[in-house]
Scaffold this motif. Sequence first.
Motif, PDB file in Angstrom:
ATOM      1  N   ILE A 202       0.831  -1.206   0.000  1.00 47.12           N
ATOM      2  CA  ILE A 202       0.000   0.000   0.000  1.00 47.12           C
ATOM      3  C   ILE A 202       0.860   1.248   0.000  1.00 47.12           C
ATOM      4  O   ILE A 202       0.584   2.225  -0.714  1.00 47.12           O
ATOM      5  N   PHE A 203       1.951   1.226   0.768  1.00 43.37           N
ATOM      6  CA  PHE A 203       2.782   2.430   0.883  1.00 43.37           C
ATOM      7  C   PHE A 203       3.818   2.524  -0.235  1.00 43.37           C
ATOM      8  O   PHE A 203       4.158   3.630  -0.672  1.00 43.37           O
ATOM      9  N   VAL A 204       4.310   1.394  -0.727  1.00 43.72           N
ATOM     10  CA  VAL A 204       5.248   1.442  -1.854  1.00 43.72           C
ATOM     11  C   VAL A 204       4.560   1.976  -3.102  1.00 43.72           C
ATOM     12  O   VAL A 204       5.116   2.798  -3.836  1.00 43.72           O
ATOM     13  N   VAL A 205       3.328   1.525  -3.365  1.00 39.48           N
ATOM     14  CA  VAL A 205       2.656   1.973  -4.581  1.00 39.48           C
ATOM     15  C   VAL A 205       2.199   3.418  -4.481  1.00 39.48           C
ATOM     16  O   VAL A 205       1.706   3.977  -5.466  1.00 39.48           O
ATOM     17  N   GLY A 206       2.379   4.032  -3.306  1.00 37.82           N
ATOM     18  CA  GLY A 206       2.181   5.472  -3.259  1.00 37.82           C
ATOM     19  C   GLY A 206       3.149   6.198  -4.173  1.00 37.82           C
ATOM     20  O   GLY A 206       2.910   7.345  -4.566  1.00 37.82           O
ATOM     21  N   SER A 207       4.234   5.506  -4.553  1.00 44.13           N
ATOM     22  CA  SER A 207       5.218   6.079  -5.484  1.00 44.13           C
ATOM     23  C   SER A 207       5.172   5.440  -6.863  1.00 44.13           C
ATOM     24  O   SER A 207       5.941   5.827  -7.737  1.00 44.13           O
ATOM     25  N   ILE A 208       4.282   4.461  -7.080  1.00 41.41           N
ATOM     26  CA  ILE A 208       4.319   3.718  -8.334  1.00 41.41           C
ATOM     27  C   ILE A 208       3.903   4.565  -9.531  1.00 41.41           C
ATOM     28  O   ILE A 208       4.253   4.272 -10.674  1.00 41.41           O
TER      29      ILE A 208
ATOM     30  N   LEU B 182       5.127   6.655   6.913  1.00 41.73           N
ATOM     31  CA  LEU B 182       3.751   6.194   7.139  1.00 41.73           C
ATOM     32  C   LEU B 182       3.701   4.680   7.295  1.00 41.73           C
ATOM     33  O   LEU B 182       2.945   4.148   8.126  1.00 41.73           O
ATOM     34  N   PHE B 183       4.508   3.979   6.511  1.00 35.92           N
ATOM     35  CA  PHE B 183       4.557   2.526   6.615  1.00 35.92           C
ATOM     36  C   PHE B 183       5.043   2.105   7.993  1.00 35.92           C
ATOM     37  O   PHE B 183       4.493   1.194   8.621  1.00 35.92           O
ATOM     38  N   GLY B 184       6.063   2.779   8.489  1.00 41.47           N
ATOM     39  CA  GLY B 184       6.563   2.456   9.826  1.00 41.47           C
ATOM     40  C   GLY B 184       5.508   2.686  10.899  1.00 41.47           C
ATOM     41  O   GLY B 184       5.350   1.878  11.830  1.00 41.47           O
ATOM     42  N   VAL B 185       4.755   3.760  10.769  1.00 46.20           N
ATOM     43  CA  VAL B 185       3.714   4.075  11.756  1.00 46.20           C
ATOM     44  C   VAL B 185       2.582   3.037  11.703  1.00 46.20           C
ATOM     45  O   VAL B 185       1.885   2.817  12.705  1.00 46.20           O
ATOM     46  N   SER B 186       2.415   2.373  10.553  1.00 44.66           N
ATOM     47  CA  SER B 186       1.315   1.409  10.416  1.00 44.66           C
ATOM     48  C   SER B 186       1.443   0.232  11.370  1.00 44.66           C
ATOM     49  O   SER B 186       0.495  -0.544  11.539  1.00 44.66           O
ATOM     50  N   VAL B 187       2.597   0.078  12.010  1.00 42.43           N
ATOM     51  CA  VAL B 187       2.758  -0.988  13.003  1.00 42.43           C
ATOM     52  C   VAL B 187       1.734  -0.827  14.129  1.00 42.43           C
ATOM     53  O   VAL B 187       1.352  -1.822  14.784  1.00 42.43           O
ATOM     54  N   LEU B 188       1.248   0.388  14.337  1.00 43.32           N
ATOM     55  CA  LEU B 188       0.261   0.632  15.382  1.00 43.32           C
ATOM     56  C   LEU B 188      -1.107   0.051  15.038  1.00 43.32           C
ATOM     57  O   LEU B 188      -1.987  -0.061  15.907  1.00 43.32           O
TER      58      LEU B 188
ATOM     59  N   ALA C 195      10.394  -0.582   6.258  1.00 41.73           N
ATOM     60  CA  ALA C 195      10.152   0.858   6.173  1.00 41.73           C
ATOM     61  C   ALA C 195      11.455   1.643   6.110  1.00 41.73           C
ATOM     62  O   ALA C 195      11.549   2.681   5.446  1.00 41.73           O
ATOM     63  N   ALA C 196      12.489   1.137   6.784  1.00 40.10           N
ATOM     64  CA  ALA C 196      13.777   1.832   6.808  1.00 40.10           C
ATOM     65  C   ALA C 196      14.448   1.854   5.433  1.00 40.10           C
ATOM     66  O   ALA C 196      15.316   2.704   5.177  1.00 40.10           O
ATOM     67  N   PHE C 197      14.055   0.946   4.534  1.00 38.66           N
ATOM     68  CA  PHE C 197      14.700   0.865   3.219  1.00 38.66           C
ATOM     69  C   PHE C 197      13.716   1.150   2.093  1.00 38.66           C
ATOM     70  O   PHE C 197      13.907   0.707   0.961  1.00 38.66           O
ATOM     71  N   GLN C 198      12.679   1.930   2.382  1.00 39.01           N
ATOM     72  CA  GLN C 198      11.681   2.264   1.373  1.00 39.01           C
ATOM     73  C   GLN C 198      12.288   3.028   0.200  1.00 39.01           C
ATOM     74  O   GLN C 198      11.896   2.834  -0.955  1.00 39.01           O
ATOM     75  N   VAL C 199      13.262   3.892   0.470  1.00 47.10           N
ATOM     76  CA  VAL C 199      13.873   4.690  -0.593  1.00 47.10           C
ATOM     77  C   VAL C 199      14.525   3.779  -1.635  1.00 47.10           C
ATOM     78  O   VAL C 199      14.424   4.022  -2.848  1.00 47.10           O
ATOM     79  N   VAL C 200      15.187   2.729  -1.187  1.00 43.96           N
ATOM     80  CA  VAL C 200      15.846   1.806  -2.114  1.00 43.96           C
ATOM     81  C   VAL C 200      14.813   1.116  -2.999  1.00 43.96           C
ATOM     82  O   VAL C 200      14.997   0.981  -4.221  1.00 43.96           O
TER      83      VAL C 200
END
Length: 462
Positions: free
Chosen positions: A294-300, A343-349, A374-379
């Motif tokens: 869901i969060f990766v395709v925010g950039s797709i 946002l992906f990291g926060v989704s753990v909640l 989430a820490a490597f989303q940029v890659v």
Amino acid sequence: MPRLAMPTFRDPRSATPTPAREIARIAVPVSMEFVLMLVLNFVNQIVVGSLGATAIAAVGFSNSLTFILGVTLGALGTSVAILVARAVGARRAERLDHTVTAAVVVALGLGAAVSLVPWFFADHLLGLVGASPSVAAAGTDYFRLTVLATLPVMLSAVLSGVLRSAGRPTSPMIATLITVVANSAIAYSLVTGLGPFPALGVAGAGWATLVTAVAKSLILAWMVFGPRHTVRWSLPDTRAQWKAVIVPLFVLALPLGITELFWTVGTFLYNVVFQQLGDEALAAAQIVTTLEGIFVVGSIGLMAATTTLVGRSVGSGDIAAAVAWVRRVKRAGIGTAVAFGLLFGVSVLLLDPLFGEAGPDVRLMAGVGILLNAAFQVVKVRNMIVGAGVLPSGNDVRGVILGDVVGAFVVGLPLAVLLGLHTPLGYVGIFVARIVEELAKLAVFSYRAKRIRWESLVAQAA
């Protein structure tokens, strides 16, 4: 009567928006469309999650198999999108019509053939490829229904690519919004037995997927060939015309299909490794994969912006513009990746309220996976832009294949087996291996992107 003008979509050269606005005009609707598609999968996962961890694992394992078919055959949509963008840039209306019509015919034939074969063997296929007996038993009916959806999904990929490259990027998003809402309602009703509907369990989500996939393909077909005449139905008349359309279509689609096959098979094999640690580890991996998607395709949408804007520049013979668009889109990807990664990291909640029935062990494993990825989303976003946008637009599909093969089969999967099954790291080791895979792919994709010869590409497209 021969056509005298291009279709009624907006001529991309009729106005001069800023580069950032032009990228956003394409990228934002596409990203929203894919987010909606993955929200659909996430809703299905939440609905079946009320049935327990085995149900979550069954849906995820089945989806990873049908994902191989859908994404591999969906490479035809990427190929069509690139060719349509070039036809728009060169203002070749007849070539546009022939390309799209022929691609739809090919999609119907391939989709029918490829979806029927696994349907016949669904009873045994899940067990043969590594699912536990409990997961296979729970997921067989769901798998049988979703594999039939391969045909309309493939057709939708082709038609969506056409609309984006033809200047109508919001149209696929509208079709997706309609069907996502319908899918959620149908899935909940059939899984739980709401009102007069039967309680079909996991299979209910499969019926919802099939029905709404067919509906979406029909809506998109109307958008492409309907009253607005984005494209006119026109099959090539002569052998020479068929060759002029089919050869470039498959020159791009076949290698793209191969690379998508390698990528999806690699993803599936990670699930097989997770399954070796038990149903709970597999369920946790499916939760992480769905949420991450869901969060990766925010950039797709930036990938679609690359194929569209670079394709138009190549079609019009403007090398400098093509190179400039690549640079701008890559820069935009850094910003979106940082934002969506947070946002992906926060989704753990969300794990406790949404997956309470899955059990504390599943939620713990999923939480660790979310924070690591989430820490490597940029890659991952950079790989998506370069590997699925820049390299195909530059006709370097071999570079994409090389990156996927090296990343998954030479680096990632062997490391996952080593760390996940033969060290105390367990599931953490498998998540780490997937991150190392992305770093290996980044190195390969970046190297190949520097070797693209845009002058030669423009000469071929002329």
